[in-house]
Design an enzyme around this catalytic site. Structure first.
Site, short mmCIF file in Angstrom:
data_model
loop_
_atom_site.label_atom_id
_atom_site.label_comp_id
_atom_site.label_asym_id
_atom_site.label_seq_id
_atom_site.Cartn_x
_atom_site.Cartn_y
_atom_site.Cartn_z
N ASP A 138 0.85 -1.19 0.00
CA ASP A 138 0.00 0.00 0.00
C ASP A 138 0.88 1.24 0.00
O ASP A 138 1.74 1.41 0.87
CB ASP A 138 -0.91 -0.01 1.23
CG ASP A 138 -2.11 0.90 1.06
OD1 ASP A 138 -2.40 1.30 -0.09
OD2 ASP A 138 -2.75 1.23 2.07
N HIS A 145 -3.65 13.95 1.14
CA HIS A 145 -3.95 13.02 2.23
C HIS A 145 -2.79 12.99 3.23
O HIS A 145 -3.01 13.07 4.44
CB HIS A 145 -4.21 11.63 1.67
CG HIS A 145 -4.36 10.56 2.72
ND1 HIS A 145 -5.46 10.47 3.53
CD2 HIS A 145 -3.53 9.55 3.09
CE1 HIS A 145 -5.31 9.44 4.36
NE2 HIS A 145 -4.15 8.87 4.12
N ARG A 154 0.68 14.75 13.76
CA ARG A 154 1.87 15.53 14.14
C ARG A 154 1.66 16.97 13.71
O ARG A 154 2.18 17.42 12.69
CB ARG A 154 3.12 15.00 13.41
CG ARG A 154 3.56 13.58 13.72
CD ARG A 154 4.74 13.18 12.83
NE ARG A 154 4.42 13.36 11.41
CZ ARG A 154 3.79 12.43 10.67
NH1 ARG A 154 3.47 11.28 11.20
NH2 ARG A 154 3.52 12.68 9.40
N GLU A 210 -10.84 4.07 3.32
CA GLU A 210 -9.86 4.82 2.53
C GLU A 210 -10.15 4.59 1.05
O GLU A 210 -10.20 3.45 0.59
CB GLU A 210 -8.42 4.40 2.87
CG GLU A 210 -8.00 4.84 4.27
CD GLU A 210 -6.51 4.69 4.55
OE1 GLU A 210 -5.87 3.81 3.92
OE2 GLU A 210 -6.00 5.45 5.39
N TYR A 255 1.31 2.81 15.51
CA TYR A 255 2.02 3.02 14.24
C TYR A 255 3.48 3.40 14.39
O TYR A 255 4.25 3.27 13.42
CB TYR A 255 1.28 4.02 13.36
CG TYR A 255 1.62 5.48 13.57
CD1 TYR A 255 1.14 6.17 14.66
CD2 TYR A 255 2.44 6.16 12.66
CE1 TYR A 255 1.45 7.50 14.84
CE2 TYR A 255 2.76 7.50 12.85
CZ TYR A 255 2.26 8.17 13.94
OH TYR A 255 2.57 9.48 14.12
N THR A 370 -4.77 6.63 0.05
CA THR A 370 -6.02 7.40 0.04
C THR A 370 -5.90 8.59 -0.91
O THR A 370 -5.00 9.40 -0.79
CB THR A 370 -6.31 7.92 1.46
OG1 THR A 370 -6.26 6.82 2.34
CG2 THR A 370 -7.67 8.58 1.53
#
Ligand code: CA
Length: 436
Positions: A138, A145, A154, A210, A255, A370
């Site tokens: 991906d 996006h 962030r 997405e 993540y 996305t």
């Protein structure tokens, strides 16, 4: 240049009446490939080609023995339960079969009676994934996006400095890729609320879709032999629509430092038809870099990529809630975007993926990431549309959404349309969120 040939002629009509309607996704100029069987039959899945509201059964067509040469060999490969063998044959074989099918399906074809006996209405079919997908990668190719998401995760540093140099991607998981119509349970996992000291375990509270374009690899490359830009598109079989379901609360906690894991691999849903790059040739668009952005390194650059590396492919997201379904209301449009917003092209994704010697194989699958655009209303995910859940979307019937609720059905559509040639579409992908 993408070559236009007799199969693209906008004046072509089909003896399949529904293929001539102005709004069909599948006129005779399109001819997308998929894998299907008669609904509830328990038969083996087999290759098919969409035409209007019908499917040409390629097992039945092969038995009719109409073709010879390369087209016959290609048709034989489409009788398998997946299209991998056909995908691995290469662009000449794909093109030979497309031409033969186009001639058979045109108004006035001598093959009409034979091919008519090979048709099944799409309403009576069920689908499987068109290929055995060995590997799924991906990407993250919409800078809009990446910036919108980066700002939420962030605020002080929305776009990482590598973004304008490297086509960012991660290796996904192919076992949880499904074909349109496959519903899935809301995932559970670890969630750490911003004010909490410790995570809790439970159902995802920030479930999202997405809007992505899926890319099927046709011919692969041997390990250790990168695919240069000039050859990259010859390795691509075609495009479909991808809904890469995402659990934002699980994602936020897991993540760093290695990227997404369980927030992404519980389900992703693909549209059943693959539209070939040849069919998309009339809809190619120029690719360029915004003023002031770095130019790509030479291994990611080519004159052809600049002149027509993009696709003018419209992308739409619709929501049908359980209440809307009960009351017979039409789905609500959440977004309208375009694949042209991609910062990196399909050719650049392939060239970058293989530049280190990584080998791609027939049926491998790439997600675009996305595909959000720059304008309000073109956000490809709810997290962007609702500013991280702070600004709910108000639907026509008064319901509101920040993230998805159980019973919500997301429908994505994609099509190419301009006033110079025949409209074609990728069809749609839809799937419903079930309770955890
Ligand atoms: Ca994604």
């Amino acid at each position: 240049m993408s070559v236009l040939n007799e199969t693209h002629d906008p004046a072509l009509q089909s003896w399949v009446e529904s293929a001539n309607h102005a709004t069909t996704d599948f006129p005779v100029q399109n001819l997308p490939f998929g894998v299907f069987r008669p609904q509830g039959s328990g038969d083996a899945f087999r290759g098919g080609v969409a035409i209007g509201d019908q499917i040409v059964d390629l097992v039945a067509l092969q038995a009719a023995g109409l073709y010879d040469g390369l087209a016959a060999g290609a048709l034989d490969a489409c009788t398998d339960t997946s299209l991998n063998r056909f995908m691995g044959m290469g662009a000449q074989a794909w093109s030979a079969l497309r031409l033969a099918l186009s001639r058979s399906l045109r108004s006035g074809s001598a093959h009409e009676a034979t091919v008519r006996a090979c048709l099944l209405p799409q309403a009576q079919a069920e689908y499987a994934l068109p290929a055995r997908i060995g590997d799924y990668t991906d990407f993250y190719t919409s800078i809009h996006h990446a910036t919108n998401i980066g700002r939420l995760f962030r605020p002080d540093n929305p776009l990482m400095p590598n973004y304008r140099w490297v086509p960012i991607g991660y290796h996904g998981r192919s076992s949880s890729l499904n074909v349109s119509g496959t519903d899935f349970k809301r995932p559970q996992g670890q969630i750490k609320l911003p004010e909490a000291e410790q995570p809790v375990f439970g159902p995802c509270r920030r479930l999202d879709y997405e809007l992505e374009v899926g890319v099927f690899i046709g011919t692969g490359n041997p390990q250790g032999q990168p695919v240069p830009m000039a050859e990259a598109e010859a390795h691509v079989f075609g495009l479909c629509i991808l809904n890469d379901w995402s659990a934002r609360d699980i994602q936020a906690w897991e993540y760093q430092p290695l990227g997404p894991f369980l927030s992404k691999n519980f389900a992703s849903t693909l549209s059943p038809w693959i539209v070939t790059l040849e069919a998309l040739a009339p809809y190619r668009s120029a690719w360029s870099r915004p003023e002031g952005d770095p130019q790509p390194l030479p291994y990611l650059d080519s004159a052809r990529n600049r002149s027509e590396g993009g696709f003018d492919l419209q992308l739409e997201v619709l929501l049908e809630t359980a209440q809307m379904r009960k009351q017979g209301q039409a789905p609500f449009r959440l977004a309208l975007s375009n694949f042209d917003h991609s910062y990196w092209t399909v050719a650049q994704m392939v060239a970058h993926h293989t530049v280190n010697g990584c080998n791609l194989q027939p049926g491998d699958f790439l997600g675009s990431g996305t595909m959000s655009g720059p304008q309000p209303g073109s956000e490809g995910a709810l997290i962007e549309r609702t500013q991280g859940g702070k600004e709910p979307v108000v639907l026509e019937n008064g319901e509101t959404r920040t993230f998805l609720e159980d019973g919500d059905r997301i429908i994505m559509r994609a099509w190419c349309q301009n006033d110079r040639t025949r409209r074609i579409g990728l069809g749609e992908v839809s799937s419903t969120v079930l309770p955890a």
